[in-house]
Design an enzyme around this catalytic site. Structure first.
Site, PDB file in Angstrom:
ATOM      1  N   GLY A  27      14.918  -6.449 -27.883  1.00  0.00           N
ATOM      2  CA  GLY A  27      14.266  -5.368 -28.625  1.00  0.00           C
ATOM      3  C   GLY A  27      14.805  -5.300 -30.050  1.00  0.00           C
ATOM      4  N   HIS A  28      16.139  -5.332 -30.190  1.00  0.00           N
ATOM      5  CA  HIS A  28      16.737  -5.321 -31.535  1.00  0.00           C
ATOM      6  C   HIS A  28      16.300  -6.562 -32.314  1.00  0.00           C
ATOM      7  CE1 HIS A  28      20.000  -2.975 -29.325  1.00  0.00           C
ATOM      8  NE2 HIS A  28      19.624  -2.140 -30.268  1.00  0.00           N
ATOM      9  N   LEU A 175      13.495  -2.457 -22.710  1.00  0.00           N
ATOM     10  CA  LEU A 175      14.851  -2.942 -22.989  1.00  0.00           C
ATOM     11  C   LEU A 175      15.690  -1.815 -23.576  1.00  0.00           C
ATOM     12  CD1 LEU A 175      14.503  -6.537 -24.462  1.00  0.00           C
ATOM     13  CD2 LEU A 175      14.570  -5.769 -22.109  1.00  0.00           C
TER      14      LEU A 175
END
Ligand code: PAF
Length: 278
Positions: A27-28, A175
């Site tokens: 996700g990041h 996530l």
């Protein structure tokens, strides 16, 4: 960091920042990729911000692995990492804060009363330190994204706020760095959040407009996976973040917070609503 940002700006470069608390997951990395598409210089901040954790929350055990984060961020396209110590961010005697306003006190704010003040304060500081043209946040923390966009507008930060879509595991679980706290059995049951959201979306598409009816349907779906607690299921106007009882076009945001054991998970889904009148 400020000198680096000043230099980049003098050279006419566009800066994007991705604020994170580290323990970077896909996700990041999708936020970093989005930043890469939008700017010449991508700054990733990694700081587990103590002021957004309540006294009984997981600050001490929040997962940290700087070396792994450094490699992942670089591979995803970061040009600079800002990884300060808490003492640098909050020197002795620091006392000024950014109040997140009334929306900071609902939903997550009911359960975590000082959380959003900690978030808006640290993000304001990170904006002043990294001097970005744009900043990328994830839709997973929908209330946070709303409040940061509001703060940037209300306080004239001149930073474009970009909110990138939720990234999910193959089975749909959103996530989160906190997913590592789940036992194997809890991890399996945690897909209840996305299944409940999907069920609501299906019912909305079939014409259901009552938040209460949808909440009952979603609660039953969640209960099938025996969560420890359902903190809330909220039907929100995406423009104001106010709760609504009857769904209306153009869209509703459904947000929920559910506990499995000691782990608290949040998820949300925006559902477009057809205007049947015309
Ligand atoms: O979403 C997060 O990881 C944090 O709340 C943020 C925005 C980095 C502020 O500490």
């Amino acid at each position: 960091m400020q000198a680096f940002a000043d230099q980049a700006r003098q050279e006419g470069k566009r800066i994007a920042v991705v604020p994170t608390m580290g323990y970077l997951h896909e996700g990041h990395l999708s936020l970093i990729a989005e930043a890469r598409r939008r700017a010449d210089i991508v700054v990733v901040t990694i700081f587990v911000n103590p002021t957004q954790f309540g006294p009984t929350e997981d600050f001490a055990r929040y997962p940290r692995d700087f070396e792994r984060d450094r490699q992942r961020a670089e591979r995803a396209g970061a040009d600079a990492l800002f990884h300060p110590e808490a003492e640098e961010m909050y020197p002795a005697g620091h006392s000024t804060v950014v109040d997140a306003g009334p929306v900071g006190g609902v939903l997550e704010g009911t359960i975590r009363p000082t959380h959003f003040r900690g978030v808006t304060t640290v993000v304001a500081k990170l904006f002043n330190i990294t001097k970005p043209h744009c900043a990328i946040f994830g839709q997973k923390d929908a209330q946070q994204a709303f409040l940061i966009r509001r703060m940037a507008r209300d306080l004239n930060f001149g930073v474009e706020i970009v909110v990138a879509p939720i990234v999910r595991e193959a089975d749909g679980l959103a996530l989160s760095s906190r997913n590592v706290y789940l036992s194997a059995d809890e991890r399996t049951r945690a897909t209840a959040l996305v299944r409940a959201l999907e069920l609501a979306a299906e019912r909305v598409r079939a014409g259901e407009r009552s938040a209460e009816t949808l909440r009952t349907i979603m609660t039953a779906r969640l209960r099938a996976d025996a969560p420890t607690a359902v903190d809330y299921i909220a039907f929100i106007d995406p423009e104001t973040f106010g709760e609504i009882g009857t769904l209306r076009p153009p869209a509703v945001l459904i947000a929920l917070a559910v506990r499995f054991g000691t782990t608290r998970l949040i998820d949300n889904m925006r559902i477009e609503i057809a205007d049947t009148h015309g």
